[in-house]
Design a protein around this motif. Structure first.
Motif, PDB file in Angstrom:
ATOM      1  N   LEU A  98       1.131  -1.007   0.029  1.00 52.46           N
ATOM      2  CA  LEU A  98       0.189  -0.121   0.138  1.00 52.46           C
ATOM      3  C   LEU A  98       0.851   1.075  -0.173  1.00 52.46           C
ATOM      4  CD1 LEU A  98      -3.364  -0.249   1.789  1.00 52.46           C
ATOM      5  CD2 LEU A  98      -2.029   2.131   0.893  1.00 52.46           C
ATOM      6  N   VAL A  99       1.326   1.586  -0.937  1.00 49.96           N
ATOM      7  CA  VAL A  99       1.975   2.985  -1.353  1.00 49.96           C
ATOM      8  C   VAL A  99       1.584   4.156  -1.940  1.00 49.96           C
ATOM      9  CG1 VAL A  99       3.766   1.475  -1.136  1.00 49.96           C
ATOM     10  CG2 VAL A  99       2.839   2.524  -3.317  1.00 49.96           C
ATOM     11  N   GLY A 100       2.323   5.413  -1.652  1.00 54.62           N
ATOM     12  CA  GLY A 100       1.579   6.754  -2.130  1.00 54.62           C
ATOM     13  C   GLY A 100       2.305   7.879  -2.290  1.00 54.62           C
ATOM     14  N   ALA A 101       1.549   8.992  -2.521  1.00 49.71           N
ATOM     15  CA  ALA A 101       1.984  10.482  -2.007  1.00 49.71           C
ATOM     16  C   ALA A 101       2.929  10.232  -0.533  1.00 49.71           C
ATOM     17  CB  ALA A 101       1.337  11.374  -2.556  1.00 49.71           C
ATOM     18  N   ARG A 102       3.976  10.668  -0.278  1.00 49.60           N
ATOM     19  CA  ARG A 102       4.940  11.651   0.863  1.00 49.60           C
ATOM     20  C   ARG A 102       3.674  12.258   1.578  1.00 49.60           C
ATOM     21  NH1 ARG A 102       8.482   9.360  -2.114  1.00 49.60           N
ATOM     22  NH2 ARG A 102       9.870   7.415  -1.265  1.00 49.60           N
ATOM     23  N   ASN A 103       3.479  13.458   0.602  1.00 47.89           N
ATOM     24  CA  ASN A 103       2.849  15.071   0.867  1.00 47.89           C
ATOM     25  C   ASN A 103       1.655  14.699   0.700  1.00 47.89           C
ATOM     26  OD1 ASN A 103       3.023  15.072  -1.754  1.00 47.89           O
ATOM     27  ND2 ASN A 103       2.176  17.304  -2.357  1.00 47.89           N
ATOM     28  N   ALA A 104       0.473  13.470   1.253  1.00 47.76           N
ATOM     29  CA  ALA A 104      -0.354  13.304   1.407  1.00 47.76           C
ATOM     30  C   ALA A 104      -1.413  14.092   1.722  1.00 47.76           C
ATOM     31  CB  ALA A 104      -0.187  12.199   1.608  1.00 47.76           C
ATOM     32  N   SER A 105      -2.458  13.624   0.503  1.00 48.89           N
ATOM     33  CA  SER A 105      -3.822  14.442   1.923  1.00 48.89           C
ATOM     34  C   SER A 105      -4.678  14.087   3.039  1.00 48.89           C
ATOM     35  CB  SER A 105      -4.838  14.817   0.916  1.00 48.89           C
ATOM     36  OG  SER A 105      -6.020  13.256   1.287  1.00 48.89           O
ATOM     37  N   ILE A 127       2.447  -4.272   3.445  1.00 49.60           N
ATOM     38  CA  ILE A 127       3.982  -3.807   2.667  1.00 49.60           C
ATOM     39  C   ILE A 127       4.220  -2.244   2.311  1.00 49.60           C
ATOM     40  CG2 ILE A 127       5.459  -4.720   1.580  1.00 49.60           C
ATOM     41  CD1 ILE A 127       4.997  -7.787   1.172  1.00 49.60           C
ATOM     42  N   SER A 128       4.721  -1.704   2.720  1.00 48.79           N
ATOM     43  CA  SER A 128       5.340  -0.637   2.382  1.00 48.79           C
ATOM     44  C   SER A 128       6.498   0.489   2.492  1.00 48.79           C
ATOM     45  CB  SER A 128       4.348   0.564   3.296  1.00 48.79           C
ATOM     46  OG  SER A 128       4.393   1.574   2.600  1.00 48.79           O
ATOM     47  N   GLY A 129       6.650   1.894   2.181  1.00 48.30           N
ATOM     48  CA  GLY A 129       8.065   1.804   2.106  1.00 48.30           C
ATOM     49  C   GLY A 129       8.321   2.835   4.065  1.00 48.30           C
ATOM     50  N   LEU A 130       7.517   3.110   4.222  1.00 47.37           N
ATOM     51  CA  LEU A 130       7.667   3.528   5.841  1.00 47.37           C
ATOM     52  C   LEU A 130       8.429   5.544   5.717  1.00 47.37           C
ATOM     53  CD1 LEU A 130       8.371   3.013   9.295  1.00 47.37           C
ATOM     54  CD2 LEU A 130      10.563   2.763   8.868  1.00 47.37           C
ATOM     55  N   ALA A 131       7.793   5.689   4.482  1.00 45.32           N
ATOM     56  CA  ALA A 131       7.822   7.138   4.213  1.00 45.32           C
ATOM     57  C   ALA A 131       7.163   7.762   4.824  1.00 45.32           C
ATOM     58  CB  ALA A 131       7.712   6.947   2.890  1.00 45.32           C
ATOM     59  N   ARG A 132       6.979   9.150   4.316  1.00 43.78           N
ATOM     60  CA  ARG A 132       5.652  10.305   5.351  1.00 43.78           C
ATOM     61  C   ARG A 132       4.971   9.831   4.561  1.00 43.78           C
ATOM     62  NH1 ARG A 132      10.060  13.763   4.669  1.00 43.78           N
ATOM     63  NH2 ARG A 132      11.113  13.989   7.067  1.00 43.78           N
ATOM     64  N   GLY A 133       3.383  10.230   5.082  1.00 43.44           N
ATOM     65  CA  GLY A 133       1.956  10.145   4.609  1.00 43.44           C
ATOM     66  C   GLY A 133       1.564   8.898   4.557  1.00 43.44           C
ATOM     67  N   ILE A 134       1.272   8.116   2.826  1.00 46.82           N
ATOM     68  CA  ILE A 134       0.589   7.049   2.951  1.00 46.82           C
ATOM     69  C   ILE A 134       0.947   5.663   3.735  1.00 46.82           C
ATOM     70  CG2 ILE A 134      -0.429   4.735   0.993  1.00 46.82           C
ATOM     71  CD1 ILE A 134      -2.225   8.002   1.513  1.00 46.82           C
ATOM     72  N   HIS A 139       0.947   1.518   8.057  1.00 45.67           N
ATOM     73  CA  HIS A 139       2.136   0.604   8.509  1.00 45.67           C
ATOM     74  C   HIS A 139       1.178   0.687   9.831  1.00 45.67           C
ATOM     75  CE1 HIS A 139       5.272  -0.326   6.561  1.00 45.67           C
ATOM     76  NE2 HIS A 139       6.031   0.822   6.361  1.00 45.67           N
ATOM     77  N   VAL A 140       0.617   2.290  10.454  1.00 49.88           N
ATOM     78  CA  VAL A 140      -0.171   2.269  11.563  1.00 49.88           C
ATOM     79  C   VAL A 140      -1.551   1.470  11.658  1.00 49.88           C
ATOM     80  CG1 VAL A 140      -1.171   4.439  12.897  1.00 49.88           C
ATOM     81  CG2 VAL A 140       0.554   4.591  12.134  1.00 49.88           C
ATOM     82  N   GLY A 141      -2.354   2.221  10.077  1.00 56.90           N
ATOM     83  CA  GLY A 141      -3.083   0.929  10.518  1.00 56.90           C
ATOM     84  C   GLY A 141      -2.848  -0.504  10.240  1.00 56.90           C
ATOM     85  N   ALA A 142      -2.149  -1.164   9.722  1.00 56.74           N
ATOM     86  CA  ALA A 142      -2.251  -2.451   9.466  1.00 56.74           C
ATOM     87  C   ALA A 142      -1.162  -2.761  11.732  1.00 56.74           C
ATOM     88  CB  ALA A 142      -1.319  -3.017   8.814  1.00 56.74           C
ATOM     89  N   LEU A 143      -1.222  -2.168  11.547  1.00 54.42           N
ATOM     90  CA  LEU A 143      -0.411  -2.718  13.267  1.00 54.42           C
ATOM     91  C   LEU A 143      -1.951  -2.944  14.365  1.00 54.42           C
ATOM     92  CD1 LEU A 143       2.518  -0.503  13.741  1.00 54.42           C
ATOM     93  CD2 LEU A 143       2.146  -2.843  14.186  1.00 54.42           C
ATOM     94  N   ARG A 144      -3.217  -2.109  13.875  1.00 57.09           N
ATOM     95  CA  ARG A 144      -4.431  -2.334  14.832  1.00 57.09           C
ATOM     96  C   ARG A 144      -4.631  -3.412  14.505  1.00 57.09           C
ATOM     97  NH1 ARG A 144      -6.748   2.764  11.897  1.00 57.09           N
ATOM     98  NH2 ARG A 144      -5.449   4.290  13.685  1.00 57.09           N
ATOM     99  N   THR A 145      -4.564  -4.369  13.687  1.00 56.10           N
ATOM    100  CA  THR A 145      -5.035  -5.074  13.920  1.00 56.10           C
ATOM    101  C   THR A 145      -3.986  -6.927  13.118  1.00 56.10           C
ATOM    102  OG1 THR A 145      -6.138  -4.633  11.361  1.00 56.10           O
ATOM    103  CG2 THR A 145      -7.851  -4.652  12.656  1.00 56.10           C
ATOM    104  N   GLY A 146      -3.305  -6.543  12.574  1.00 55.41           N
ATOM    105  CA  GLY A 146      -2.091  -8.191  12.080  1.00 55.41           C
ATOM    106  C   GLY A 146      -1.261  -7.428  11.995  1.00 55.41           C
TER     107      GLY A 146
END
Length: 354
Positions: A98-105, A127-134, A139-146
Motif C-alpha cells: 500500500l503506497v502513495g504520496a509522501r505529501n499525502a492529503s 507492505i510499504s516503505g515507511l515514508a511520510r504520508g501514505i 503501517h499504522v493501520g495494519a498494526l491495529r489488527t495484524g
C-alpha cells in the motif's frame, strides 16, 4: 559460512548475475572470495555487521535460503541478502503493498489507514516503505489488527524520515518486520529509494496506489509491480488534485479501481501472473528530488495546505493529523481563507481551493 556469504554479497560490483556466475564457477562463497582477492569486502566489516545485527536481535536472509521471501526471489535482481528485524512470520502471509504520496492529503492518509487495518484483519501482511504520508499511515493501520512489513532504503540503524523512528521500532516490536538490503550505517540516499521500491513490489502479490503525482517515486513501484506480474490497484482521486493524477492514470491504463479492502481481496491472486498484465505507457521522467523524502513543511500553514485537497474534510480530523490546537488551527484557516487558499463549508468542513 555465513560470514563468507555476507562478504561476497557486500563486495562492490557483485550483483545477482555476477554472484550466480561466481558461485557456479568456484562452487562456494569462500572460493569466490579467494578468486576476487583484494576486491572482496573485508572480513572485519562482515564480522562487525554480524555482531551489531545480533545485538539488535536482527538476522540475515540470504537469497536461496529457505527463509528468504519466495516472491522476492522471483525477481531477476532480487537482493542477495536482507537484514531483517522483527517477526519473520510476517513473510509467511500473503502480502499487499500500500503506497502513495509522501505529501499525502489527510483524506488519503485516512483511507490508507482504514484499508490497511481491514486487510491486516484478513491475515494480509501490509507492505510499504515507511515514508511520510501514505506509507506511514498504512503501517499504522495494519498494526491495529495484524502485521506489516516496512522496507527501508538505508541501514536498520538509520531510520528515515526521523519522525518515523518510533514507528519503525513499533513495527519491529509489535509483530511486524523491518527489512533492509543495505549494510548497517548506510544513509538513505536518493539513489537507494528505487531499490527499496523493488523490494516493496517484489514481496507483494498486489500493489495498491492511493495517491501519486504523475512524476513520483510511487509510480516506480507500480511499474516494477506490473513488470513482475503483480496485480496493480489504484484508488481514484479528485481530478483537480495533482496528487491523484498518477493513480487516475493507472486506472485509465487498466489498474483495478479500488475504494475498499474488499476490492483488493476480490481481485488478489494466489500467485504472481506469468507475464505483465498491463502494458503501462511511459510516465514523465521522475525528478531526482522525487526519489527522496521531501523536507517536512516549515510552518503550520504549509502543513495544513499539504493535508488538504479538493475533497472536503472535517476540521477536527485536520487538527488531529496536523497536531495543532483548535485555536491555532482556527487562526490558520481564517488566514488561508482570506488569502483565497481554502474554503469553509457547512458541517465544520474545509477544502483546499485550486
Amino acid at each position: 559460512m555465513t560470514q563468507d556469504r555476507l562478504r561476497l554479497a557486500r563486495t562492490e560490483g557483485v550483483g545477482p548475475a555476477l554472484h550466480r556466475r561466481l558461485l557456479a564457477r568456484h562452487g562456494s562463497a569462500a572460493a569466490a572470495l579467494a578468486a576476487l582477492g583484494p576486491r572482496a569486502a573485508p572480513a572485519r566489516e562482515a564480522e562487525r555487521e554480524m555482531a551489531l545485527l545480533e545485538k539488535r536481535g536482527a538476522r540475515l536472509l540470504f537469497l536461496g535460503d529457505p527463509g528468504y521471501p519466495p516472491l522476492l526471489a522471483l525477481l531477476e535482481d532480487a537482493p542477495l541478502v536482507l537484514a531483517a528485524e522483527g517477526d519473520l512470520a510476517a513473510l509467511g502471509r500473503r502480502g499487499v503493498a500500500l503506497v502513495g504520496a509522501r505529501n499525502a492529503s489527510a483524506a488519503g492518509c485516512r483511507l490508507a489507514e482504514e484499508m490497511a487495518e481491514a486487510l491486516a484483519l484478513k491475515d494480509i501482511a501490509v507492505i510499504s516503505g515507511l515514508a511520510r504520508g501514505i506509507d506511514g499511515a498504512a503501517h499504522v493501520g495494519a498494526l491495529r489488527t495484524g502485521t506489516t512489513i516496512a522496507c527501508i532504503a538505508g541501514g536498520l540503524d538509520r531510520p528515515y524520515p526521523r519522525e518515523n523512528e518510533r514507528l519503525q521500532r513499533r513495527i519491529a516490536e509489535e509483530g511486524g518486520l523491518v527489512l533492509s538490503e543495505a549494510p548497517l550505517g548506510t544513509a538513505p540516499l536518493a539513489r537507494h529509494f528505487p531499490r527499496r521500491n523493488r523490494v516493496v513490489a517484489g514481496l507483494s502479490l498486489g500493489v495498491v496506489v492511493v495517491e501519486a503525482a504523475l512524476a513520483s517515486g510511487t509510480l516506480i513501484t507500480a511499474r516494477l509491480a506490473v513488470e513482475n506480474g503483480r496485480t496493480l490497484f489504484a484508488v481514484p482521486g479528485h481530478p483537480l488534485d495533482p496528487r491523484s493524477r498518477g493513480a487516475n492514470e493507472l486506472i485509465r491504463q487498466g489498474a483495478t479501481l479500488t475504494e475498499t479492502a474488499e476490492d483488493v481481496l476480490l481481485h488478489l491472486p494466489e500467485a504472481p501472473l506469468p507475464r505483465p498484465a498491463l502494458p503501462l505507457a511511459p510516465f514523465p521522467d521522475i525528478p531526482r528530488a522525487a526519489a527522496e523524502d521531501p523536507a517536512p513543511p516549515g510552518d503550520g500553514a504549509a502543513q495544513v495546505l499539504e493535508m488538504l485537497g479538493p475533497v472536503p474534510m472535517m476540521v477536527d480530523e485536520l487538527g488531529r493529523r496536523c497536531q495543532l490546537s483548535r485555536p491555532e488551527l482556527a487562526a490558520l484557516l481564517t488566514e488561508l481563507e482570506l488569502a483565497g487558499r481554502v474554503e469553509s463549508l457547512p458541517g465544520n468542513r474545509v477544502a483546499r481551493l485550486p
